[in-house]
Every structure is written in C-alpha cells, then in structure tokens.
Design a protein around this motif. Structure first.
Motif, PDB file in Angstrom:
ATOM      1  N   VAL A 153       0.871  -1.178   0.000  1.00 50.87           N
ATOM      2  CA  VAL A 153       0.000   0.000   0.000  1.00 50.87           C
ATOM      3  C   VAL A 153       0.909   1.228   0.000  1.00 50.87           C
ATOM      4  CG1 VAL A 153      -1.930   1.207   1.045  1.00 50.87           C
ATOM      5  CG2 VAL A 153      -1.693  -1.258   1.385  1.00 50.87           C
ATOM      6  N   LEU A 154       0.795   2.025  -1.027  1.00 49.73           N
ATOM      7  CA  LEU A 154       1.634   3.201  -1.207  1.00 49.73           C
ATOM      8  C   LEU A 154       0.961   4.402  -0.555  1.00 49.73           C
ATOM      9  CD1 LEU A 154       4.313   3.863  -2.685  1.00 49.73           C
ATOM     10  CD2 LEU A 154       2.946   4.520  -4.666  1.00 49.73           C
ATOM     11  N   CYS A 155       1.593   4.926   0.497  1.00 52.96           N
ATOM     12  CA  CYS A 155       1.007   6.044   1.252  1.00 52.96           C
ATOM     13  C   CYS A 155       2.026   7.169   1.389  1.00 52.96           C
ATOM     14  CB  CYS A 155       0.550   5.577   2.631  1.00 52.96           C
ATOM     15  SG  CYS A 155      -0.658   4.239   2.618  1.00 52.96           S
ATOM     16  N   ILE A 447      -3.189   2.263  -3.197  1.00 52.41           N
ATOM     17  CA  ILE A 447      -2.677   3.591  -2.859  1.00 52.41           C
ATOM     18  C   ILE A 447      -3.669   4.238  -1.902  1.00 52.41           C
ATOM     19  CG2 ILE A 447      -2.039   5.871  -3.770  1.00 52.41           C
ATOM     20  CD1 ILE A 447      -1.740   4.379  -6.540  1.00 52.41           C
ATOM     21  N   ASN A 448      -3.170   4.886  -0.870  1.00 51.69           N
ATOM     22  CA  ASN A 448      -4.039   5.682  -0.006  1.00 51.69           C
ATOM     23  C   ASN A 448      -3.379   7.029   0.234  1.00 51.69           C
ATOM     24  OD1 ASN A 448      -6.185   6.472   1.558  1.00 51.69           O
ATOM     25  ND2 ASN A 448      -5.909   4.908   3.147  1.00 51.69           N
ATOM     26  N   GLY A 449      -4.187   8.064   0.245  1.00 49.95           N
ATOM     27  CA  GLY A 449      -3.676   9.405   0.478  1.00 49.95           C
ATOM     28  C   GLY A 449      -3.464  10.211  -0.781  1.00 49.95           C
ATOM     29  N   ALA A 450      -3.789   9.633  -1.947  1.00 48.52           N
ATOM     30  CA  ALA A 450      -3.610  10.361  -3.201  1.00 48.52           C
ATOM     31  C   ALA A 450      -4.911  10.976  -3.700  1.00 48.52           C
ATOM     32  CB  ALA A 450      -3.023   9.436  -4.269  1.00 48.52           C
ATOM     33  N   VAL A 451      -5.954  10.921  -2.880  1.00 47.36           N
ATOM     34  CA  VAL A 451      -7.214  11.595  -3.203  1.00 47.36           C
ATOM     35  C   VAL A 451      -7.191  12.957  -2.533  1.00 47.36           C
ATOM     36  CG1 VAL A 451      -9.712  11.539  -2.943  1.00 47.36           C
ATOM     37  CG2 VAL A 451      -8.463   9.420  -3.412  1.00 47.36           C
ATOM     38  N   PHE A 452      -7.299  14.005  -3.306  1.00 44.75           N
ATOM     39  CA  PHE A 452      -7.204  15.365  -2.789  1.00 44.75           C
ATOM     40  C   PHE A 452      -8.583  15.812  -2.321  1.00 44.75           C
ATOM     41  CE2 PHE A 452      -5.985  19.998  -3.608  1.00 44.75           C
ATOM     42  CZ  PHE A 452      -5.250  20.060  -2.445  1.00 44.75           C
ATOM     43  N   ALA A 454     -10.919  18.039   1.087  1.00 41.35           N
ATOM     44  CA  ALA A 454     -10.870  19.004   2.182  1.00 41.35           C
ATOM     45  C   ALA A 454     -10.983  18.338   3.547  1.00 41.35           C
ATOM     46  CB  ALA A 454     -11.991  20.038   2.014  1.00 41.35           C
ATOM     47  N   HIS A 455     -11.149  17.017   3.576  1.00 37.90           N
ATOM     48  CA  HIS A 455     -11.207  16.298   4.853  1.00 37.90           C
ATOM     49  C   HIS A 455     -10.468  14.985   4.676  1.00 37.90           C
ATOM     50  CE1 HIS A 455     -12.207  15.200   8.775  1.00 37.90           C
ATOM     51  NE2 HIS A 455     -13.510  15.459   8.813  1.00 37.90           N
ATOM     52  N   SER A 456      -9.155  15.063   4.651  1.00 38.53           N
ATOM     53  CA  SER A 456      -8.335  13.915   4.291  1.00 38.53           C
ATOM     54  C   SER A 456      -8.427  12.778   5.294  1.00 38.53           C
ATOM     55  CB  SER A 456      -6.875  14.347   4.104  1.00 38.53           C
ATOM     56  OG  SER A 456      -6.408  15.063   5.223  1.00 38.53           O
ATOM     57  N   ALA A 457      -8.590  13.080   6.590  1.00 39.69           N
ATOM     58  CA  ALA A 457      -8.643  12.012   7.585  1.00 39.69           C
ATOM     59  C   ALA A 457      -9.849  11.110   7.360  1.00 39.69           C
ATOM     60  CB  ALA A 457      -8.664  12.602   8.993  1.00 39.69           C
ATOM     61  N   TYR A 458     -11.022  11.690   7.141  1.00 40.40           N
ATOM     62  CA  TYR A 458     -12.231  10.911   6.900  1.00 40.40           C
ATOM     63  C   TYR A 458     -12.081  10.083   5.627  1.00 40.40           C
ATOM     64  CZ  TYR A 458     -17.307  10.048   7.118  1.00 40.40           C
ATOM     65  OH  TYR A 458     -18.543   9.465   7.218  1.00 40.40           O
ATOM     66  N   VAL A 459     -11.613  10.726   4.564  1.00 36.71           N
ATOM     67  CA  VAL A 459     -11.471  10.037   3.277  1.00 36.71           C
ATOM     68  C   VAL A 459     -10.456   8.907   3.373  1.00 36.71           C
ATOM     69  CG1 VAL A 459     -10.753  10.313   0.867  1.00 36.71           C
ATOM     70  CG2 VAL A 459     -12.204  12.044   1.944  1.00 36.71           C
ATOM     71  N   CYS A 460      -9.341   9.142   4.056  1.00 38.71           N
ATOM     72  CA  CYS A 460      -8.316   8.096   4.190  1.00 38.71           C
ATOM     73  C   CYS A 460      -8.831   6.904   4.991  1.00 38.71           C
ATOM     74  CB  CYS A 460      -7.061   8.667   4.841  1.00 38.71           C
ATOM     75  SG  CYS A 460      -6.024   9.648   3.724  1.00 38.71           S
ATOM     76  N   GLU A 461      -9.654   7.149   6.010  1.00 37.71           N
ATOM     77  CA  GLU A 461     -10.162   6.029   6.803  1.00 37.71           C
ATOM     78  C   GLU A 461     -11.112   5.163   5.996  1.00 37.71           C
ATOM     79  OE1 GLU A 461     -12.297   4.998  11.089  1.00 37.71           O
ATOM     80  OE2 GLU A 461     -11.196   6.882  10.818  1.00 37.71           O
ATOM     81  N   VAL A 462     -12.044   5.782   5.276  1.00 36.70           N
ATOM     82  CA  VAL A 462     -12.951   4.996   4.443  1.00 36.70           C
ATOM     83  C   VAL A 462     -12.171   4.299   3.331  1.00 36.70           C
ATOM     84  CG1 VAL A 462     -14.948   5.099   2.896  1.00 36.70           C
ATOM     85  CG2 VAL A 462     -14.916   6.466   4.988  1.00 36.70           C
ATOM     86  N   SER A 463     -11.178   4.981   2.761  1.00 36.84           N
ATOM     87  CA  SER A 463     -10.346   4.374   1.723  1.00 36.84           C
ATOM     88  C   SER A 463      -9.600   3.162   2.259  1.00 36.84           C
ATOM     89  CB  SER A 463      -9.346   5.401   1.179  1.00 36.84           C
ATOM     90  OG  SER A 463     -10.007   6.491   0.561  1.00 36.84           O
ATOM     91  N   ALA A 464      -9.140   3.232   3.507  1.00 40.32           N
ATOM     92  CA  ALA A 464      -8.432   2.105   4.111  1.00 40.32           C
ATOM     93  C   ALA A 464      -9.344   0.886   4.216  1.00 40.32           C
ATOM     94  CB  ALA A 464      -7.894   2.495   5.483  1.00 40.32           C
ATOM     95  N   HIS A 465     -10.603   1.107   4.574  1.00 40.23           N
ATOM     96  CA  HIS A 465     -11.564  -0.004   4.608  1.00 40.23           C
ATOM     97  C   HIS A 465     -11.743  -0.590   3.206  1.00 40.23           C
ATOM     98  CE1 HIS A 465     -13.157  -0.174   8.718  1.00 40.23           C
ATOM     99  NE2 HIS A 465     -12.970   1.151   8.772  1.00 40.23           N
TER     100      HIS A 465
END
Length: 571
Positions: A153-155, A447-452, A454-465
């Motif tokens: 997983v590329l972060c 890959i996680n964290g490459a979605v730009f 305004a609320h990266s923490a929420y998006v990264c958590e759902v992306s991780a799931h």
C-alpha cells in the motif's frame, strides 16, 4: 461492473506480509484497518524518525496551523481533545496538535509495527511476477537490504519530495552568498535563516530581506513566522491561494456538514437539490453568487484592501488552492502583510540570482536584495523515484494527458470556465484514486492518500476499509476487467480537467490521483456503496440533510458492518 464475490483461494491472504510505505495519516490508518481486519503481518516503512509524514516532528515548524475542517483531523478509533488555544483560534488545530494526536494513535495501536529511518529506494515485482521486492536503506546504519511483501500500500502522499525549480540549481554558480532553502526544510533551517538577518527594530539600517518565492500556504507560513521574529521579509508571487475567513467561527452545521459540498458540482449528481443547483440556470446563478460572495466576504473579514496584491488569488470555485483562515487573528499572515511587516511583490516571477551574490532578478528586470531565499515551490511525485520505468509500466503508474473529448458534463454551473492555462496537463489511471487500473485484477497493490479532499482524515479512513476489502477479496463493486477500470479512471481524469481546469498544471499524480476537494462526502458515499454498506450516514430529512454534521463517529462501526456483510447478514 458487478457486485460479485471472487472465488476464494485456498491460501489464507491474512497471513501474507503487507508493506505500507509512509507513516503519515494515510499510512497509519491503513495499517490500523488492515490489522483490525485480521491481516497479521503488516509493516510500515518510513524514512522519518517519527510518525506523521508532513506532520512529523522533523517538519512541524512554529506557527503551523491545520488547513482543514476544524477539530476533525482525527480517526474514529481515537477522540481528539480540543486545541489548547481553541478559544482564541476558533478551534483551529496547530501542527503540534496534529503531531501529538498521530503519535498517540501510533503508540496506542501500532506499536512495533513501524520501521523508522527506513528509506524506500526501489519497489519492483518479485520473482515470476509474484509479490514485491522493496529495496530499503537503513539511514542509521547506512546499509541496504531487500524486503519481500505479498502486497503493497503506497502512502507516500504528495508533499514528501520537494520540487526545485531551475533557479535553485543556479545559486552556487551565481555566487549567491545566503541560504537557499526549500519550504519543506524550513524547520531544520530556521536558525540559519534567522542568523542571516537582524531584527528590524534593533538596527537603525534595515538589511536585505529574506525573500520567499511562492504564494501558497507554506510561503505564507514561512513569511509570517519570520515577520513575527522581527526579520525583514519579502514575498514574490504571481498568484496566491484563495481564502476562507469569517468574523466568528462558522457553526458545525455549515463548516462540517454537506452544505459546501452540494454547492460544488460532483461528477455524479445524486440528489434533486444538487441537480437543481448545477443543471438549471437559476441554480447556477445561486452557485455563482454564493462563491463570489464568500470570496468577497473573506477579503472583508481579513481587511484586505481593494488594491492589495493579496487579492490576486486563485478562484475559490474553479481551483483547489484554498486556505481556511478561520477568524481574523493578530499576527497571522494577512494581518502582517497588510500592516507592511511582510513586503509583497506581485504579480512577479524570479528569473535568476543577481551577479552581486546578494540579490534576485525578476523576469521584468527588477532587482531586489536578498539575504536568503525560501523556495515555496511545491512538490513532485514520489512515485517516479521509487519505481523504475519497467515497474511503472507493469503496474500502470504512468502519466498521460487527460482524454477530455470522450466525456461531457453539461452542467449549467460549469458553463463559463476560465480559459485553460498553457502548459502540460497529466493524469494517472488510478481507479477511485486507490488502485492502478492496469493492476486491478491482481489485488496486490493499492494507494491511499492520493485523493485530494478538504477532509483527508475521513477520506483516508474509508479508503483504508475499501483497500482492506479489496485485499481480502470481499464482495466489492470493482471493475471486472482492466479495460473497464481504465475507462472509469479516464472518466475521472476528464472530470478533474473539466471541474478544476488549473489543477492538473501544478499537482502531481501522487498527490491527486483523484480530486474531490469540496465534494469529499460524495466520494465517500461512492466508496461505501462499493463495499455494500450504508451511504449518506449523516442522515436528516429532505429539508435538514444538507446541514447535518458529518462526523468521524459515523464510520466507527464500519468494520462490524463489513464483517456482517461478509457473513451474509445485513449490517
């Protein structure tokens, strides 16, 4: 695309080693979710000596404040206490607040799972195309070794590798005598920068200023810190970031709801209200005047004069370069610049260093003295340095111009875009911003964290799931062929070009494989639906739903819901 469960392999994937590259917010939450989901051999690799990525101890400089949803830069598994200065800042989080939170999260949930000061030099396919070989360098022992993983997983994010313009490489040849520092290294070079000048109020003759090149947030932060230290500072830029500001902190039902997201068009309009706002003439007028009023109001709150260079901002609607300034505060960048403690030169671009070794020369021929230069010139993709050409081609991480002729969005709210700037525009074919489309059937790279957003923490958590479900081969709505995944990724790339015409000229693919800046709630809904669980979790009725607070607690039960789905029960 079909919502089907792929046939289960006899091999238990939960026992396979997984390498997570990067210990920023994306790396930490991805590792946590993988471990919670039953993967037993997960390891984080980071070149830093502490967790956090851009929020690590090595990079947090004095005065840094979070440019995100106030008080919500956290994960659902761990509450975040109110900032120490909440009463004075309207709830804004400082860099120290974020760093402390991420360190607490890692200490509590990821102990002994992180290999610090381990720099990833190269990632390539394993023997016979199975798994991955990762060449790493131990920065403490200065030794290299190859680690083997079944999945990666590329972060690494988009702010890990500084971009140096050609100007940076000419300083030595030009005989420039002062420090030349990229803003990424601002903290480690603060003493050098302070020592090259003297405070303006202690010396009768003001010396040459420290010149900051760039108009973005790092440029503003650097200039503001030096000005508060009493140093002469000059900022040279063409255009600066758009701003949001208010006389009092916005209430949660505005700042942390879907309100701003529905005022911005998404590639798929899900509700009647969104379709009204973005496909009808009346709705488009409402959208246009809303964003223009917000822009003018922010200038008013911060007291920006009509003739100030600070009004040379990117569009609040058409661009993603936006700083959330919150309430007005003495000592912030805008207050210091308006009072003259930061000199502004704009629109302008630095062309070269002066022959005298103590100045910079602009493209229009003007010369300004400089005691030091800070390059707030952005970042470049981390992917190009850790993947060779063959591997990039195998995985599908290459870049190409967006194919915007195949797709159309006849939204009334997008009817009058700004003229596209010159220069090359590139996209990468990353499905959902999470999986290289060309590699989607292998289920061994994400890959996680490459979605730009305004609320990266929420998006990264759902992306991780989503990534964990993808690795587990759960029932997941994903394309069933490489061609379908490539087509979906091309669709997203064309949308970014249509929605944010300027963005593809300045971002890199490891920062924005997908862009859902204001519309991150809609993106999250898509990911939740992919996993077969409930979307639009903030609730509300036909009248109140745009103003219901979107909170991290909404997804605290997501693992249990996915477990129930896997067992064949409704969550």
């Amino acid at each position: 695309m079909k919502n089907t469960r792929p046939p289960e392999s006899q091999h238990d994937p939960l026992l396979d080693p997984i390498g997570v590259i990067g210990s920023g917010i994306a790396g930490l939450i991805t590792t946590f979710i993988l471990l919670q989901d039953g993967f037993q051999n997960v390891e984080v690799l980071t070149r830093e000596s502490s967790v956090g990525g851009v929020w690590s101890e090595e990079r947090i400089y004095p005065g840094l404040q979070l440019n995100s949803v106030h008080g919500e830069f956290r994960f659902s598994a761990l509450p975040m206490r109110q900032p120490d200065e909440a009463a004075n800042t309207g709830g804004r989080l400082s860099g120290e607040d974020v760093r402390n939170y991420l360190e607490e999260f890692a200490e509590r949930f990821l102990k002994d799972k992180i290999r610090f000061e381990t720099e990833v030099l190269n990632i390539r396919r394993g023997d016979h195309g199975k798994g991955w070989k990762v060449l790493v360098r131990d920065r403490r022992a200065n030794t290299e070794k190859v680690s083997h993983y079944s999945r990666i997983v590329l972060c690494t994010g988009g702010c890990s590798r500084p971009h140096y313009p050609e100007l940076a490489f000419t300083a030595k040849a030009a005989g420039f005598s002062g420090p030349v520092v990229h803003s990424m290294h601002f903290k480690s070079r603060i003493d050098d920068l302070l020592q090259c000048t003297v405070p303006v109020d202690t010396h009768p003759v003001q010396g040459a200023p420290i010149v900051v090149i760039g108009g973005g947030k790092s440029a503003q932060d650097s200039a503001a810190f030096l000005a508060r230290e009493g140093r002469p500072v000059m900022m040279i830029f063409d255009t600066t970031d758009a701003i949001l500001a208010s006389t009092i902190p916005w209430p949660p039902y505005i700042r942390r709801s879907r309100f701003l997201s529905i005022m911005s068009p998404h590639k798929k309009l899900r509700t009647r209200l969104e379709r009204f706002l973005h496909t009808t003439c009346l709705g488009a007028v409402i959208v246009y005047y809303f964003w223009k009023a917000l822009e003018k109001y922010s200038f008013y709150v911060l007291g920006v004069p009509r003739d100030s260079p600070l009004r040379r901002t990117h569009s609040l609607f058409w661009n993603t370069r936006t700083n959330d300034e919150g309430v007005f505060r003495d000592g912030n960048f805008h207050a210091l610049a308006i009072s003259g403690k930061i000199s502004l030169v704009a629109p302008a671009r630095v062309a070269k260093f002066g022959d005298d070794g103590h100045s910079v020369v602009l493209e229009d021929g003007r010369v300004f003295p400089a005691a030091a230069v800070i390059l707030a010139t952005g970042y470049e993709s981390t992917w190009r340095s850790i993947f060779d050409d063959v591997t990039r081609e195998q995985i599908g991480l290459g870049r190409h111009p967006p194919d915007s002729q195949r797709y159309r969005w006849d939204y009334a709210s997008l009817a009058h875009p700004p003229v596209l700037p010159g220069g090359e525009q590139w996209v990468a074919s990353i499905y959902r911003g999470l999986v290289p489309a060309k590699n989607i059937l292998n289920r061994d790279f994400a890959i996680n964290g490459a979605v730009f957003s305004a609320h990266s923490a929420y998006v990264c958590e759902v992306s991780a799931h989503w990534i964990s479900a993808y690795f587990r081969r759960d029932a997941l709505r994903v394309p069933q062929s490489v061609g379908a995944a490539l087509d979906a990724a091309e669709h997203d790339g064309a949308w970014v070009r249509r929605r944010y015409p300027y963005t593809l000229n300045w971002v890199d693919e490891s920062q924005t494989s997908s862009v859902a800046f204001w519309t991150w709630p809609q993106l999250v809904d898509e990911l939740l639906e992919d996993m077969g669980v409930r979307a639009m979790r903030s609730g509300g009725n036909w009248l109140t739903w745009p103003f219901k607070v979107v909170d991290l607690d909404e997804i605290s039960s997501l693992k249990e819901e996915r477990d129930a789905k896997r067992r064949g029960n409704d969550p």
